[in-house]
Design an enzyme around this catalytic site. Sequence first.
Site, PDB file in Angstrom:
ATOM      1  N   GLY A   1     -28.534  62.858 -66.091  1.00 59.73           N
ATOM      2  CA  GLY A   1     -28.762  62.853 -64.647  1.00 59.73           C
ATOM      3  C   GLY A   1     -28.557  61.493 -64.017  1.00 59.73           C
ATOM      4  N   TYR A   2     -29.507  61.133 -63.133  1.00 55.60           N
ATOM      5  CA  TYR A   2     -29.367  59.885 -62.373  1.00 55.60           C
ATOM      6  C   TYR A   2     -29.514  58.631 -63.244  1.00 55.60           C
ATOM      7  CZ  TYR A   2     -28.833  61.874 -57.736  1.00 55.60           C
ATOM      8  OH  TYR A   2     -28.329  62.492 -56.624  1.00 55.60           O
TER       9      TYR A   2
ATOM     10  N   TYR B   1     -41.153  70.648 -52.073  1.00 56.47           N
ATOM     11  CA  TYR B   1     -40.977  69.338 -52.727  1.00 56.47           C
ATOM     12  C   TYR B   1     -41.818  68.237 -52.075  1.00 56.47           C
ATOM     13  CZ  TYR B   1     -38.790  65.974 -55.798  1.00 56.47           C
ATOM     14  OH  TYR B   1     -38.596  65.038 -56.769  1.00 56.47           O
TER      15      TYR B   1
ATOM     16  N   GLU C   1     -35.194  62.492 -76.435  1.00 45.14           N
ATOM     17  CA  GLU C   1     -34.168  63.479 -76.744  1.00 45.14           C
ATOM     18  C   GLU C   1     -34.349  64.018 -78.155  1.00 45.14           C
ATOM     19  OE1 GLU C   1     -32.352  64.630 -74.493  1.00 45.14           O
ATOM     20  OE2 GLU C   1     -32.654  63.133 -72.937  1.00 45.14           O
TER      21      GLU C   1
HETATM   22  P1  NAI Z   1     -32.973  64.404 -65.958  1.00 43.56           P
HETATM   23  O1  NAI Z   1     -33.759  65.522 -66.528  1.00 43.56           O
HETATM   24  O2  NAI Z   1     -31.482  64.508 -65.979  1.00 43.56           O
HETATM   25  O3  NAI Z   1     -33.362  63.022 -66.678  1.00 43.56           O
HETATM   26  C1  NAI Z   1     -34.674  62.721 -67.066  1.00 43.56           C
HETATM   27  C2  NAI Z   1     -34.666  61.560 -68.027  1.00 43.56           C
HETATM   28  O4  NAI Z   1     -36.034  61.271 -68.393  1.00 43.56           O
HETATM   29  C3  NAI Z   1     -33.917  61.853 -69.353  1.00 43.56           C
HETATM   30  O5  NAI Z   1     -33.213  60.693 -69.743  1.00 43.56           O
HETATM   31  C4  NAI Z   1     -35.054  62.108 -70.354  1.00 43.56           C
HETATM   32  O6  NAI Z   1     -34.739  61.791 -71.698  1.00 43.56           O
HETATM   33  C5  NAI Z   1     -36.089  61.123 -69.802  1.00 43.56           C
HETATM   34  N1  NAI Z   1     -37.449  61.403 -70.260  1.00 43.56           N
HETATM   35  C6  NAI Z   1     -38.238  62.462 -70.017  1.00 43.56           C
HETATM   36  N2  NAI Z   1     -39.451  62.315 -70.617  1.00 43.56           N
HETATM   37  C7  NAI Z   1     -39.422  61.129 -71.254  1.00 43.56           C
HETATM   38  C8  NAI Z   1     -40.346  60.404 -72.038  1.00 43.56           C
HETATM   39  N3  NAI Z   1     -41.585  60.843 -72.275  1.00 43.56           N
HETATM   40  N4  NAI Z   1     -39.959  59.218 -72.570  1.00 43.56           N
HETATM   41  C9  NAI Z   1     -38.705  58.732 -72.354  1.00 43.56           C
HETATM   42  N5  NAI Z   1     -37.802  59.356 -71.572  1.00 43.56           N
HETATM   43  C10 NAI Z   1     -38.142  60.541 -71.047  1.00 43.56           C
HETATM   44  O7  NAI Z   1     -33.546  64.205 -64.474  1.00 43.56           O
HETATM   45  P2  NAI Z   1     -33.004  63.583 -63.110  1.00 43.56           P
HETATM   46  O8  NAI Z   1     -32.901  64.690 -62.139  1.00 43.56           O
HETATM   47  O9  NAI Z   1     -31.878  62.671 -63.310  1.00 43.56           O
HETATM   48  O10 NAI Z   1     -34.299  62.758 -62.673  1.00 43.56           O
HETATM   49  C11 NAI Z   1     -34.399  61.356 -62.730  1.00 43.56           C
HETATM   50  C12 NAI Z   1     -35.156  60.856 -61.519  1.00 43.56           C
HETATM   51  O11 NAI Z   1     -34.370  61.111 -60.351  1.00 43.56           O
HETATM   52  C13 NAI Z   1     -36.503  61.561 -61.306  1.00 43.56           C
HETATM   53  O12 NAI Z   1     -37.449  60.637 -60.861  1.00 43.56           O
HETATM   54  C14 NAI Z   1     -36.168  62.561 -60.202  1.00 43.56           C
HETATM   55  O13 NAI Z   1     -37.295  62.919 -59.453  1.00 43.56           O
HETATM   56  C15 NAI Z   1     -35.186  61.749 -59.385  1.00 43.56           C
HETATM   57  N6  NAI Z   1     -34.356  62.524 -58.448  1.00 43.56           N
HETATM   58  C16 NAI Z   1     -33.627  63.610 -58.872  1.00 43.56           C
HETATM   59  C17 NAI Z   1     -32.912  64.362 -57.961  1.00 43.56           C
HETATM   60  C18 NAI Z   1     -32.109  65.548 -58.373  1.00 43.56           C
HETATM   61  O14 NAI Z   1     -31.644  66.306 -57.484  1.00 43.56           O
HETATM   62  N7  NAI Z   1     -31.882  65.761 -59.642  1.00 43.56           N
HETATM   63  C19 NAI Z   1     -32.898  64.009 -56.525  1.00 43.56           C
HETATM   64  C20 NAI Z   1     -33.612  62.798 -56.219  1.00 43.56           C
HETATM   65  C21 NAI Z   1     -34.346  62.116 -57.145  1.00 43.56           C
END
Ligand code: NAI
EC number: 1.3.1.44
Length: 397
Positions: free
Chosen positions: A51-52, A234, A74
């Site tokens: 993701g981001y 949200y 992971e």
């Molecule tokens: P994602 O699910 O693609 O990535 C999450 C990441 O967190 C992964 O690298 C995962 O390995 C890591 N992770 C989870 N638990 C962990 C732990 N205990 N220890 C170490 N790493 C851990 O999610 P995404 O969507 O990229 O989210 C990232 C941020 O971006 C979040 O804060 C989300 O709220 C924010 N965001 C996401 C949006 C979206 O539309 N996807 C929009 C705006 C903000």
Amino acid sequence: MIIKPVIKNNICIRVHPLGCKENVKRQIEYVESQESFKGPKNVLIIGGSSGYGLASRISLGFGCKSNTINVSFEVEPKKNKTGTAGWWNNVYFQHYAKKAGLKYKDFVGDAFSLEMKDQVMTYIKKEYGKIDLLIYSLASNRRTDPYTGETYISTLKSINKEVKGYTIDINNELLKEEKMEAATPEEIQNTIKVMGGEDWKIWIDMLDEADLLNEGFKTVAYTYLGSPATYEIYHHGTIGMAKNHLDETAAVMNPILKKKYNGEALISASKAIVTKASVYIPIFPVYGAILYKLMKEAGTHEGEIEQKYRLFKDMIYGEQPIIDEVNRLRPDNLEQDEQLQEKVKEILANINNENLHELSDIKGFISDFMKINGFDFENVDYNEDVDMDALSEIELI
Ligand code: NAI
């Protein structure tokens, strides 16, 4: 092994390593096709495997040759289990970073724990001395408080009243009625504990105390604000309360970092995209599929890599920041367009299974979901027998 997707409750429980490689490669190619820029030297990313977070890592590694350290949670492949997409993203980030002569390091484990923080700090001290940027991009449903040992579970719920809507049934390409229940006060507090700023601040405090932050150090955490169309599920829901806590944490850390390092603690609001975390939010996918259609038609659609490249090049390390009234960076500006949001609201009120394909980009949305799990790339042969034994031997550095 011939790997086909298996999807249960909008989670892909099998992923394709070679498709994950393609996903990483395409993001790198995007950044390489853009201008390079002057950015941070040493970067720590919490949650940089998908993701981001992954898009941030690629933007900085390939956009300005940053050394990147990533902490992610992971699962590696084992026997006939393919592991998680983030595992393969890490493998292939390393593959391309090595080719490009970049420096990188991956830690796989629980970023919330003190043990992980210690390991990462020892590495920073030895290899880099100090870091210039920490990106907090973690999305998790649970956290164990490292000081009390208590585990908190976050929930994706509304506040005060139940919300009804649809979600997307990815397997059947259909809308499915869905309810978001109202959270209890305890569930709100637990969600803040997991997805709020507490752990972000622990990382920064520990790095500060160990003298591992460089002059001009910056840190950024990612939030989502959305629009009135998504407020109930949200911004005004449990996850929104956690994100408010992230804002409050930045406000506490910012003056301290400013004074000590001439640095800053930033919040950046990002656009809604398809990620492992976001497709799991009730009702959110329908909004996303409608948004995709309208933004693609308007020529303003961006994926994670376009968002993060723009955030770092133009805003955090550039001269064109878009800042709101409470100092958040707003690369989600294109999603916020008022006319666009009016149309989203109208479609949301009228969408059903008969007009779903006409009123939303459900195909594009599902295709993105498949791609983040390594499927649906036209140049990957999904009938090919993948040698999982050989691939499983690749070790992360
Ligand atoms: P994602 O699910 O693609 O990535 C999450 C990441 O967190 C992964 O690298 C995962 O390995 C890591 N992770 C989870 N638990 C962990 C732990 N205990 N220890 C170490 N790493 C851990 O999610 P995404 O969507 O990229 O989210 C990232 C941020 O971006 C979040 O804060 C989300 O709220 C924010 N965001 C996401 C949006 C979206 O539309 N996807 C929009 C705006 C903000």
